[in-house]
Write a protein that holds these residues in place. Structure first.
Motif: not given
Length: 151
Positions: A11, A14-15, A83, A85, A98, A102
């Motif tokens: 995670r 990808w964040m 999610g 962002a 984003s 997520d």
């Protein structure tokens, strides 16, 4: 640094990709990959600033470099997946996209999102990094000392 689980490491990866993505790219890739699902805002997009720290030599004592502008938000999908962002800049639509990515990465749509959104983001960032490295390497100067032979 505390130990992170493999899920937390993934995670975080990808964040980071989305936080560094060029403006609008995450939204464009997400829209090309799938229809945006319905969601509920937990925290609507907000613009603010954060202090950025650096370290002398990469390992020295931390010092404040300055502030950067960020946009953050949080949302919940109908299935209950949340999610988040945090992106650099002042783009509420980019933060929304984003956060959706997520959240979708935590559902059964993860493989599709990874292939259609995250992989192209990674390729773009890798290409940009390689271009910068090649440009810097072209200006590299190698200093050497010639021996005169009169020891």
């Amino acid at each position: 640094m505390k130990d992170l689980s493999p899920d937390q490491i993934a995670r975080k990866s990808w964040m980071g990709l989305m936080a560094k993505a060029p403006k609008g790219q995450v939204a464009q890739l997400l829209d090309a990959a799938t229809d945006r699902p319905e969601f509920t805002w937990l925290r609507a997009p907000e613009i603010g600033s954060v202090m950025v720290q650096g370290r002398a030599g990469g390992q020295g004592a931390p010092f404040n470099v300055g502030e950067i502008t960020i946009t953050r938000c949080a949302l919940s999908l109908p299935c209950g997946t949340v999610g988040h962002a945090y992106i650099q800049g002042r783009s509420k639509p980019c933060a929304e996209a984003s956060a959706l990515v997520d959240a979708l990465m935590l559902t059964e749509a993860a493989d599709s999102i990874r292939d259609n959104v995250l992989t192209p983001l990674q390729e773009t960032q890798t290409k940009a990094r390689d271009t910068r490295a090649a440009k810097a390497a072209a200006t590299k100067v190698d200093f050497f000392t010639m021996t005169r032979g009169d020891d």
